[in-house]
Design an enzyme around this catalytic site. Structure first.
Site, PDB file in Angstrom:
ATOM      1  N   GLU A 274      31.812 -16.912  -6.476  1.00 41.06           N
ATOM      2  CA  GLU A 274      30.484 -17.475  -6.764  1.00 41.06           C
ATOM      3  C   GLU A 274      30.256 -17.650  -8.266  1.00 41.06           C
ATOM      4  OE1 GLU A 274      27.821 -14.552  -5.124  1.00 41.06           O
ATOM      5  OE2 GLU A 274      28.422 -14.941  -3.062  1.00 41.06           O
ATOM      6  N   PRO A 275      31.104 -18.406  -8.941  1.00 40.00           N
ATOM      7  CA  PRO A 275      30.899 -18.555 -10.395  1.00 40.00           C
ATOM      8  C   PRO A 275      29.708 -19.448 -10.695  1.00 40.00           C
ATOM      9  CG  PRO A 275      32.603 -20.066  -9.668  1.00 40.00           C
ATOM     10  CD  PRO A 275      32.207 -19.251  -8.455  1.00 40.00           C
ATOM     11  N   GLY A 276      28.961 -19.100 -11.709  1.00 40.29           N
ATOM     12  CA  GLY A 276      27.862 -19.947 -12.165  1.00 40.29           C
ATOM     13  C   GLY A 276      28.089 -20.293 -13.622  1.00 40.29           C
ATOM     14  N   ARG A 277      27.851 -19.277 -14.472  1.00 39.95           N
ATOM     15  CA  ARG A 277      27.936 -19.455 -15.925  1.00 39.95           C
ATOM     16  C   ARG A 277      29.255 -20.105 -16.366  1.00 39.95           C
ATOM     17  NH1 ARG A 277      25.048 -15.916 -19.266  1.00 39.95           N
ATOM     18  NH2 ARG A 277      25.031 -14.439 -17.537  1.00 39.95           N
ATOM     19  N   ARG A 313      16.825 -17.150 -22.846  1.00 40.53           N
ATOM     20  CA  ARG A 313      17.861 -16.115 -22.955  1.00 40.53           C
ATOM     21  C   ARG A 313      17.763 -15.258 -24.235  1.00 40.53           C
ATOM     22  NH1 ARG A 313      22.683 -16.478 -23.001  1.00 40.53           N
ATOM     23  NH2 ARG A 313      23.101 -14.894 -21.450  1.00 40.53           N
ATOM     24  N   TYR A 317      17.103 -11.462 -23.310  1.00 40.61           N
ATOM     25  CA  TYR A 317      18.292 -10.590 -23.349  1.00 40.61           C
ATOM     26  C   TYR A 317      18.826 -10.388 -24.766  1.00 40.61           C
ATOM     27  CZ  TYR A 317      18.493 -12.844 -18.700  1.00 40.61           C
ATOM     28  OH  TYR A 317      18.205 -13.375 -17.469  1.00 40.61           O
ATOM     29  N   CYS A 343       3.664 -18.905 -29.126  1.00 39.86           N
ATOM     30  CA  CYS A 343       2.939 -17.812 -29.783  1.00 39.86           C
ATOM     31  C   CYS A 343       3.385 -16.452 -29.258  1.00 39.86           C
ATOM     32  CB  CYS A 343       1.446 -18.013 -29.606  1.00 39.86           C
ATOM     33  SG  CYS A 343       0.927 -19.470 -30.507  1.00 39.86           S
ATOM     34  N   GLU A 344       4.602 -16.115 -29.575  1.00 34.80           N
ATOM     35  CA  GLU A 344       5.207 -14.829 -29.209  1.00 34.80           C
ATOM     36  C   GLU A 344       6.216 -14.492 -30.298  1.00 34.80           C
ATOM     37  OE1 GLU A 344       5.235 -12.878 -26.284  1.00 34.80           O
ATOM     38  OE2 GLU A 344       4.146 -14.161 -24.886  1.00 34.80           O
ATOM     39  N   TYR A 372      21.676 -21.019 -17.091  1.00 38.03           N
ATOM     40  CA  TYR A 372      20.472 -20.193 -17.241  1.00 38.03           C
ATOM     41  C   TYR A 372      19.617 -20.668 -18.417  1.00 38.03           C
ATOM     42  CZ  TYR A 372      23.353 -17.402 -14.136  1.00 38.03           C
ATOM     43  OH  TYR A 372      24.145 -17.004 -13.094  1.00 38.03           O
TER      44      TYR A 372
HETATM   45  N1  LLP Z   1      26.414 -14.360  -7.265  1.00 34.75           N
HETATM   46  C1  LLP Z   1      25.339 -13.546  -7.295  1.00 34.75           C
HETATM   47  C2  LLP Z   1      25.000 -12.786  -6.112  1.00 34.75           C
HETATM   48  C3  LLP Z   1      24.574 -13.453  -8.470  1.00 34.75           C
HETATM   49  O1  LLP Z   1      23.532 -12.642  -8.496  1.00 34.75           O
HETATM   50  C4  LLP Z   1      24.925 -14.207  -9.616  1.00 34.75           C
HETATM   51  C5  LLP Z   1      24.134 -14.147 -10.844  1.00 34.75           C
HETATM   52  C6  LLP Z   1      26.056 -15.055  -9.523  1.00 34.75           C
HETATM   53  C7  LLP Z   1      26.781 -15.095  -8.341  1.00 34.75           C
HETATM   54  C8  LLP Z   1      26.502 -15.914 -10.675  1.00 34.75           C
HETATM   55  O2  LLP Z   1      26.880 -15.151 -11.759  1.00 34.75           O
HETATM   56  P1  LLP Z   1      27.584 -15.843 -13.025  1.00 34.75           P
HETATM   57  O3  LLP Z   1      28.943 -16.353 -12.591  1.00 34.75           O
HETATM   58  O4  LLP Z   1      26.728 -16.954 -13.462  1.00 34.75           O
HETATM   59  O5  LLP Z   1      27.675 -14.762 -14.024  1.00 34.75           O
HETATM   60  N2  LLP Z   1      19.857 -15.191 -16.315  1.00 34.75           N
HETATM   61  C9  LLP Z   1      20.953 -14.341 -16.744  1.00 34.75           C
HETATM   62  C10 LLP Z   1      22.037 -14.244 -15.701  1.00 34.75           C
HETATM   63  C11 LLP Z   1      21.553 -13.756 -14.363  1.00 34.75           C
HETATM   64  C12 LLP Z   1      22.656 -13.722 -13.340  1.00 34.75           C
HETATM   65  C13 LLP Z   1      22.110 -13.414 -11.994  1.00 34.75           C
HETATM   66  N3  LLP Z   1      23.088 -13.437 -10.950  1.00 34.75           N
HETATM   67  C14 LLP Z   1      21.481 -14.865 -18.074  1.00 34.75           C
HETATM   68  O6  LLP Z   1      20.942 -15.830 -18.601  1.00 34.75           O
HETATM   69  O7  LLP Z   1      22.404 -14.301 -18.627  1.00 34.75           O
END
Ligand code: LLP
Length: 420
Positions: A274-277, A313, A317, A343-344, A372
């Site tokens: 499940e890659p996102g980033r 972000r 973070y 205004c923060e 993100y």
């Molecule tokens: N699968 C599940 C169940 C997740 O909770 C997440 C991310 C992913 C996959 C994807 O993860 P990735 O490959 O993108 O690392 N907003 C934060 C990141 C929150 C991630 C939440 N879950 C940021 O900007 O760093």
């Protein structure tokens, strides 16, 4: 190959001049490179063991155009809400390539996902399991289920994006797993199909993954020996990217894939990732214009027209994003705090950052903002979030317009007693 590069003194996205684009679409705006998106997807997909399902984590960037591009490459989706289900389906992602994660699925969302025929629900609690069973029985079907177990491994990432430790709200604790599988097997609305984990995000070393996956696979074997049909193993997402050019680079997908392949060699199973980033972060930048340069006794501030409502972000973070001028490259000579107009005090993109000299009207790009970024934007301070633009070679298109202020005002409704 880099898809954001200086050509003739101006930063380009592929063949599109970002300064010229800024004149056409107005700032701030996100700009994504299709070629970068394809490259990062292919690099990941080809590095995983053959037959793996790459379920792109829609939460990282759910723009329909991004999803459509990935769908065309054969990508699946990891979703966490009914809204993401709708987007994934609208983008043309086959339901059989969709997995549904998240701790708070509602009955209505479960119904919709069941009717759509998704591959599996990643169930995160006993209460959810019981609810899903009832929903499936009412629809006269069985819900395909993987239980998300918590391997209790510290991902050594930012505390706000760690999910795999015993303290986290996510997943089911390790020592409850066998009991929950036994319960799931007794429910006639549930069909056990697999097992799932996700330990966190922006993880920049292989060791935490390896520790978690080793535990997960041992548990999968144990569950199989108890008669549970564990046919899918979902390893979650989390592989990090390089936000700072001076940091050690995070592991390559190839090294990650090789590690997984060696752990799963003798295991017949459909592997899911499940890659996102890793797919979208480096495929996007946020372009903004300098409104003012403000000097105080102790600081020199660059005030941008993008704010924490556009890219949260850094505020949330303390995340680091490189900032570069659109006309360059140039040497870094001046130390600035780069801030937004919100205004923060937290509306701060960079603190004490050495940058080339900037003046009002200059354009900058905040890098590695494809993941993100736009998805976490808001209309705080009644600021319409940045537009989004997709580039493909020399073509570009607005894939989400910047809402005008009129629309922001119209979203609100006056109750009858306050109408004139
Ligand atoms: N699968 C599940 C169940 C997740 O909770 C997440 C991310 C992913 C996959 C994807 O993860 P990735 O490959 O993108 O690392 N907003 C934060 C990141 C929150 C991630 C939440 N879950 C940021 O900007 O760093």
């Amino acid at each position: 190959m880099h898809h954001f590069e200086y050509r003739d003194g101006t930063l380009h996205a592929e063949e599109v001049n970002l300064a010229a684009l800024a004149e056409r679409v107005g700032t701030p705006f996100y700009c994504y490179s299709s070629a970068a998106l394809r490259q990062h997807y292919q690099a990941f997909a080809t590095a995983m063991p053959k037959g793996s399902l790459i379920a792109y984590s829609v939460k990282a960037n759910g723009n329909l155009a991004i999803l459509r591009e990935l769908a065309r490459l054969g990508c699946g989706a990891d979703i966490v809400s009914g809204g993401e289900l709708r987007k994934a389906l609208a983008a043309g992602i086959a339901p059989a390539r969709i997995v549904y994660s998240g701790v708070g699925k509602t009955v209505h969302e479960m119904e919709r996902a069941l009717k759509a025929g998704i591959l599996q629900f990643n169930v995160e609690s006993e209460a959810e399991l019981e609810a899903l069973n009832s929903v499936a029985l009412a629809l006269n079907t069985r819900a395909p289920v993987a239980i998300r177990v918590n391997p209790d491994v510290d991902a050594r990432t930012h505390a706000k994006i760690t999910t795999g430790t015993a303290q986290s709200k996510f997943g089911i604790s390790w020592n409850r797993a066998e009991a929950i599988y036994a319960r799931a097997a007794s429910l006639s609305g549930i069909r056990i199909v697999g097992i799932d984990c996700h330990i966190g995000s922006q993880i920049v070393e292989l060791a935490p993954f390896e520790a978690a996956f080793t535990r997960l696979i041992a548990l999968a074997r144990q569950l199989r020996s108890q008669g549970h049909p564990i046919t899918t193993i979902d390893f979650g997402g989390g592989l990090g990217v390089a936000y700072r050019s001076d940091n050690a680079p995070p592991p390559e997908p190839r090294a990650y894939g090789t590690m997984v392949a060696s752990l799963t060699r003798a295991l017949e199973a459909q592997l899911i990732f499940e890659p996102g980033r890793r797919i979208v972060a480096e495929a996007g930048v946020l372009v903004a214009r300098v409104i003012y340069v403000k000097e105080t006794e102790s600081k020199r501030f660059v005030i941008l027209d993008a704010g924490m409502n556009d890219l949260l972000r850094p505020a949330l973070y303390d995340a680091y994003h490189e900032i570069v001028p659109l006309n360059g490259p140039k040497a870094n000579t001046t130390v600035y705090d780069v801030v937004g107009p919100v205004c923060e005090t937290a509306d701060l993109f960079a603190q004490e950052r050495a940058l080339p000299e900037l003046k009002a009207g200059d354009l900058v790009a905040i890098l590695t903002a494809g993941a993100y970024g736009a998805v976490m934007s808001s209309a705080y301070n009644a600021r319409a979030p940045a537009a989004e633009v997709l580039v493909d070679t020399k073509d570009w298109a607005i894939i989400r317009g910047r809402a005008d202020e009129e629309a922001l005002v119209e979203q609100d409704r006056l109750p009858p007693w306050l109408e004139d």
